[in-house]
Design a protein around this motif. Sequence first.
Motif, mmCIF file in Angstrom:
data_model
loop_
_atom_site.group_PDB
_atom_site.id
_atom_site.type_symbol
_atom_site.label_atom_id
_atom_site.label_comp_id
_atom_site.label_asym_id
_atom_site.label_seq_id
_atom_site.Cartn_x
_atom_site.Cartn_y
_atom_site.Cartn_z
ATOM 1 N N ASN A 105 0.819 -1.215 0.000
ATOM 2 C CA ASN A 105 0.000 0.000 0.000
ATOM 3 C C ASN A 105 0.848 1.258 0.000
ATOM 4 O OD1 ASN A 105 -1.470 -2.312 1.371
ATOM 5 N ND2 ASN A 105 -3.162 -0.906 0.969
ATOM 6 N N ASP A 106 1.981 1.212 0.679
ATOM 7 C CA ASP A 106 2.822 2.411 0.757
ATOM 8 C C ASP A 106 3.435 2.771 -0.591
ATOM 9 O OD1 ASP A 106 4.260 4.466 2.432
ATOM 10 O OD2 ASP A 106 5.973 3.399 1.561
ATOM 11 N N ILE A 107 3.431 1.842 -1.539
ATOM 12 C CA ILE A 107 3.917 2.163 -2.878
ATOM 13 C C ILE A 107 3.077 3.285 -3.494
ATOM 14 C CG2 ILE A 107 4.328 1.213 -5.201
ATOM 15 C CD1 ILE A 107 4.870 -1.500 -3.822
ATOM 16 N N HIS A 108 1.860 3.480 -2.971
ATOM 17 C CA HIS A 108 1.043 4.606 -3.428
ATOM 18 C C HIS A 108 1.796 5.932 -3.295
ATOM 19 C CE1 HIS A 108 -2.808 2.212 -2.032
ATOM 20 N NE2 HIS A 108 -2.077 1.546 -2.906
ATOM 21 N N ASN A 109 2.729 5.996 -2.344
ATOM 22 C CA ASN A 109 3.468 7.230 -2.083
ATOM 23 C C ASN A 109 4.758 7.352 -2.895
ATOM 24 O OD1 ASN A 109 1.734 8.253 0.052
ATOM 25 N ND2 ASN A 109 2.532 6.593 1.328
ATOM 26 N N SER A 110 5.100 6.328 -3.660
ATOM 27 C CA SER A 110 6.387 6.321 -4.349
ATOM 28 C C SER A 110 6.382 7.282 -5.530
ATOM 29 C CB SER A 110 6.724 4.905 -4.841
ATOM 30 O OG SER A 110 6.824 4.009 -3.752
ATOM 31 N N LYS A 111 7.534 7.950 -5.698
ATOM 32 C CA LYS A 111 7.724 8.845 -6.845
ATOM 33 C C LYS A 111 8.498 8.152 -7.966
ATOM 34 C CE LYS A 111 5.694 12.389 -4.915
ATOM 35 N NZ LYS A 111 5.214 11.744 -3.684
ATOM 36 N N ALA A 112 9.094 7.000 -7.660
ATOM 37 C CA ALA A 112 9.745 6.149 -8.655
ATOM 38 C C ALA A 112 9.701 4.721 -8.145
ATOM 39 C CB ALA A 112 11.188 6.585 -8.905
ATOM 40 N N ILE A 113 9.651 3.761 -9.070
ATOM 41 C CA ILE A 113 9.602 2.346 -8.705
ATOM 42 C C ILE A 113 10.678 1.632 -9.513
ATOM 43 C CG2 ILE A 113 8.192 0.262 -8.613
ATOM 44 C CD1 ILE A 113 5.715 2.151 -8.735
ATOM 45 N N PHE A 114 11.644 1.057 -8.802
ATOM 46 C CA PHE A 114 12.742 0.313 -9.424
ATOM 47 C C PHE A 114 12.536 -1.152 -9.087
ATOM 48 C CE2 PHE A 114 17.033 -1.529 -9.375
ATOM 49 C CZ PHE A 114 17.545 -1.094 -10.585
ATOM 50 N N LEU A 115 12.200 -1.964 -10.078
ATOM 51 C CA LEU A 115 11.853 -3.365 -9.857
ATOM 52 C C LEU A 115 12.880 -4.235 -10.567
ATOM 53 C CD1 LEU A 115 8.211 -4.692 -10.108
ATOM 54 C CD2 LEU A 115 10.168 -6.134 -10.589
ATOM 55 N N ILE A 116 13.540 -5.103 -9.799
ATOM 56 C CA ILE A 116 14.577 -5.954 -10.372
ATOM 57 C C ILE A 116 14.343 -7.399 -9.929
ATOM 58 C CG2 ILE A 116 16.160 -5.401 -8.451
ATOM 59 C CD1 ILE A 116 18.474 -5.674 -10.525
ATOM 60 N N GLY A 117 14.394 -8.319 -10.898
ATOM 61 C CA GLY A 117 14.261 -9.735 -10.556
ATOM 62 C C GLY A 117 12.902 -10.102 -10.009
ATOM 63 N N GLY A 118 11.846 -9.462 -10.512
ATOM 64 C CA GLY A 118 10.504 -9.780 -10.060
ATOM 65 C C GLY A 118 9.503 -9.595 -11.185
ATOM 66 N N ASN A 119 8.409 -10.322 -11.095
ATOM 67 C CA ASN A 119 7.357 -10.255 -12.108
ATOM 68 C C ASN A 119 6.005 -10.278 -11.417
ATOM 69 O OD1 ASN A 119 5.839 -10.395 -14.458
ATOM 70 N ND2 ASN A 119 6.254 -12.567 -14.822
ATOM 71 N N PRO A 120 5.675 -9.222 -10.655
ATOM 72 C CA PRO A 120 4.444 -9.247 -9.861
ATOM 73 C C PRO A 120 3.172 -9.378 -10.683
ATOM 74 C CG PRO A 120 5.480 -7.069 -9.798
ATOM 75 C CD PRO A 120 6.469 -8.015 -10.388
ATOM 76 N N ALA A 121 3.196 -8.995 -11.951
ATOM 77 C CA ALA A 121 1.996 -9.156 -12.767
ATOM 78 C C ALA A 121 1.560 -10.606 -12.819
ATOM 79 C CB ALA A 121 2.240 -8.629 -14.182
ATOM 80 N N GLU A 179 -1.131 8.033 -10.527
ATOM 81 C CA GLU A 179 -1.451 9.218 -9.733
ATOM 82 C C GLU A 179 -0.230 10.092 -9.450
ATOM 83 O OE1 GLU A 179 -3.665 8.189 -6.254
ATOM 84 O OE2 GLU A 179 -5.335 7.331 -7.395
ATOM 85 N N ASN A 180 0.942 9.475 -9.304
ATOM 86 C CA ASN A 180 2.159 10.240 -9.011
ATOM 87 C C ASN A 180 3.013 10.469 -10.243
ATOM 88 O OD1 ASN A 180 1.236 9.825 -6.412
ATOM 89 N ND2 ASN A 180 2.810 8.332 -5.872
ATOM 90 N N ASN A 181 2.588 9.881 -11.354
ATOM 91 C CA ASN A 181 3.432 9.872 -12.552
ATOM 92 C C ASN A 181 4.787 9.247 -12.238
ATOM 93 O OD1 ASN A 181 3.744 10.322 -15.305
ATOM 94 N ND2 ASN A 181 4.773 12.288 -14.992
ATOM 95 N N ALA A 182 4.761 8.243 -11.349
ATOM 96 C CA ALA A 182 6.000 7.596 -10.921
ATOM 97 C C ALA A 182 6.526 6.713 -12.042
ATOM 98 C CB ALA A 182 5.754 6.749 -9.671
ATOM 99 N N PRO A 183 7.745 6.952 -12.510
ATOM 100 C CA PRO A 183 8.310 6.081 -13.537
ATOM 101 C C PRO A 183 8.534 4.673 -12.988
ATOM 102 C CG PRO A 183 9.964 7.618 -12.737
ATOM 103 C CD PRO A 183 8.663 8.035 -12.131
ATOM 104 N N LEU A 184 8.133 3.675 -13.762
ATOM 105 C CA LEU A 184 8.339 2.272 -13.402
ATOM 106 C C LEU A 184 9.496 1.735 -14.231
ATOM 107 C CD1 LEU A 184 7.583 -0.444 -12.073
ATOM 108 C CD2 LEU A 184 5.847 -0.734 -13.867
ATOM 109 N N ILE A 185 10.551 1.343 -13.541
ATOM 110 C CA ILE A 185 11.752 0.814 -14.193
ATOM 111 C C ILE A 185 11.829 -0.672 -13.865
ATOM 112 C CG2 ILE A 185 14.264 0.947 -14.310
ATOM 113 C CD1 ILE A 185 13.784 3.887 -13.060
ATOM 114 N N VAL A 186 11.826 -1.508 -14.880
ATOM 115 C CA VAL A 186 11.865 -2.962 -14.687
ATOM 116 C C VAL A 186 13.158 -3.499 -15.273
ATOM 117 C CG1 VAL A 186 10.787 -5.163 -15.252
ATOM 118 C CG2 VAL A 186 9.358 -3.177 -14.700
ATOM 119 N N CYS A 187 13.952 -4.139 -14.408
ATOM 120 C CA CYS A 187 15.215 -4.754 -14.822
ATOM 121 C C CYS A 187 15.044 -6.264 -14.753
ATOM 122 C CB CYS A 187 16.363 -4.319 -13.907
ATOM 123 S SG CYS A 187 16.592 -2.534 -13.791
#
Length: 961
Positions: free
Chosen positions: A219-235, A251-259
């Motif tokens: 839930n706290d990810i709602h507050n994130s301004k950027a999301i750096f995701l590595i080695g995961g596939n939550p979808a 809502e935050n226009n937080a860039p999602l970066i997937v590595c």
Amino acid sequence: MLRKKTNGVAKGPRAGSLLSSLAAKTMDRRGFLAASGVTVGGLAALSLTSGRVEAATPSTEGGKIVRKKSVCTHCSVGCTVMAEVQNGTWIGQEPGWDSPFNLGAHCAKGASVREHAHGERRLKYPMKMVGGQWQKISWDEAINEIGDKMLQIREESGPDSVYWLGSAKFSNEGSYLFRKFAAYWGTNNVDHQARICHSTTVAGVANTWGYGAMTNSYNDIHNSKAIFLIGGNPAEAHPVSLLHLLKAKEENNAPLIVCDPRFTRTAAHADEYVRFRPGSDVALVWGLLWHIFENSWEDKEFIRTRVYGMDDIRQEVKKWNPEEVERVTGVPGAQLERVARTLANNRPGTVIWCMGGTQHTNGNNNTRAYCVLQLALGNMGAPGGGTNIFRGHDNVQGATDLGVLADTLPGYYGLAAGSWAHWARVWEEDLDWLKGRFAVWDKDGKSRAMMNEKGIPVSRWIDGVLEAKENLEQPDNTRAMVLWGHAPNSQTRMLEMKEAMEKLDLLVVVDPFPTVSAVLHDRKEGAYLLPATTQFETSGSVTASNRSLQWREKVVEPLFDSKVDHEIMKLFADKFGFTDRMFRNIAIEGNEPVVEDITREFNRGMWTIGYTGQSPERLKKHMANQHHFDKTTLRAVGGPCDGDIYGLPWPSWGTPEMNHPGTHVLYDMSLPVSKGGLTFRARFGVERNGENLLADGVYSKNSEIKDGYPEFTMQMLMDLGWDGDLTAEERASIDAVAGPETNWKTDLSGGIQRVAIKHECAPFGNAKARAIVWNFPDPVPLHREPLYTNRRDLVEDYPTYEDKTFWRVPTLYESIQKKDFSKDFPIILTSGRLVEYEGGGDETRSNPWLAELQQDMFIEVNPRDANNMNIRDGKDVWVSGPEGARIKVKAMVTERVGEGVAFMPFHFGGHLEGKDLRDKYPKGSDPYVLGESTNTVQTYGYDSVTQMQETKCTLCSIMPA
């Protein structure tokens, strides 16, 4: 292969088309739902599965429909399931609309959990193997025969020759009782799935800032301004969690970066997708930090006041210029500079990882590198920041916390003499009697108390069986194996596992389903299957990935001749003669220990991580009032839980009567400790090499100590003059433990914690996080090439470790890596999850709703590689590994994987090297879908700290079948 097929599905005793069977009847909506056993979520699944489902009908007409609130038994998001029960029959389900976690959503697995409790492929009664065939027996026969054999093995070889493998599917109460049971049996050869999914996370993260768990929440990810995701596939692995990520993105226009080496369904949502070579995570992160340090984008004040050892990191990072990073990872420097700039310009950002980062021979280096990245950016201890570690199973977090591990007692107390003394006090047990239950091993003229020695981890249990006795660091080989809620096909080296299963004196499987353990071996005798219930047939608490506890109501009574886990443990305790001791403070009704009493017992002992405030009564109150909790902060607004954080995420300090609200964001100093604020833990001393390890001039809100400070002891309270705040009862309890030397972890009264928090101080101190871990093989995280690598040009520069013996078993590193397998096995093989299935897949492949969706095991191959190897899409291929195994699967030619990389899911089992094992299952219990396991060809390789298995980076060859 994400395509609908019909071949290969078991033709069990299925009903006809549900829709056609109902077409001739006239009924209202409720009647239809009751007859079909589905509600809105089920109807959605019905449209996907062409209506092939067996109806579950109430036992009589007109009974009152009761709604029971439970929690999904798949991943760690903790989705609420609303079950509709009529006359004892579970007739329908809906998602929990009030739940702040799933917000009325379910994934495909969650929408179909009712089938687990009514599934026709369940193991229905105890069975044993006689002459190579499974035969039905009674529970009394099973417990007595198994118990007699175990006692014989104990007498001949000692208690360590029986291995008790537990489960992430236990409730917290089941987990705690299982670890206590192993202690009373007298062994530390006990473990569960966390060893092979996030043990490197727990070790790496806990050794960085004190606790080895998710620091914030979904839930706290709602507050994130950027999301750096590595080695995961939550979808696919945590589908409902994606709702929280997308909320921040939108809502935050937080860039999602997937590595990720693979373009996943999660990567399809990314603003920036970074494809990198499997096994090069540290190099990738150091490449990011190179740009951050080069441009002075780091948070210098945060580092100065709250981080130890960043200068050592800088020295290592200097080596990782863009050219070297691209040589090792394959990622262009310009892309990493862009990612680094994005993270620097969008703070706080969160870092998310899953098993793609953990399942490596240097997995502990990966997880620590991710942490260092967040420390450098100053993103720790802040809403929207942190390291959001997505755990796999529904209670893998809780089972880890409760100590179903080979190296600790409940609450991460470890195995030292003082740890056992603490738990003996909690259990009101004679410590000398407990000591007498364990072996004392004389080797090379020295006596070793096995009570204080780490056990064999589950990743290496087969070596406990197969390794020469003289090479093991325990008195004798493993002779009996209990697999309790565990899928063996989730582990590597399956041909050797088959050999180990056949060599055992005794093999026992306790599970709602037979699992691959029933069919992998060719045993004729000495194997047993005991039917455990699902978690919907019992009650108790479960801990989501964010550390929140939720209480499950019992949905239905145990089905068939199955029993709940804690009853089975009690029956074994009866057989072994320690029931009265083990349950002296836990009431037993019939043969079933009272679940709430088990909760209260671990509340009395788990002071280290604050599992003490979550009484059954408080947890049930939270479940009844889910609608009172804010969907982002998780804090209750008014009502009976006012001010509490949903699920009382640990630490919930002190006793339940203290009413600590729980801690949503770890290490957040903007809040008082009494309201959920926290500092970094003073776990590693106060000074090293003359340098201060305590926080420098910073502290949590309203703290009466305006600087860093060590962990609290009675002596510290006395020195501060705060001991006068203790009650007479608290002081007496403290004196009974160790007087002034009693600390916040061993004070059974909770007085030390209460007084520290009264003065708004964290009981565990206020220290710096450490960027270097001096007690690990690599104090500064290093890139090391995988054991099976096709980049021979990098082995000299980035070699693996020397061979060594630890966790009781010899472990190979350099002796494997020095051999070049790349000519014959040129393709990098990695593995992961599918949205339709979970874990080893026994439950989900036995579910007709899910089995219809994915019927074939497959391997993803890049088009260029496929064309070079004469492989056609949808055709059968042989995949061979460098250790001699091979499997037959279907080829999926796709650009999801890059050139030179192949991917397979790990949920399949029931085939072995081209042979269908369906006829070896007990009649009527074979999963609808069978297939080869990727772990048959996955190879040797274990983390240098935790013995985590390597599943994300080995080599293979692929050829047409």
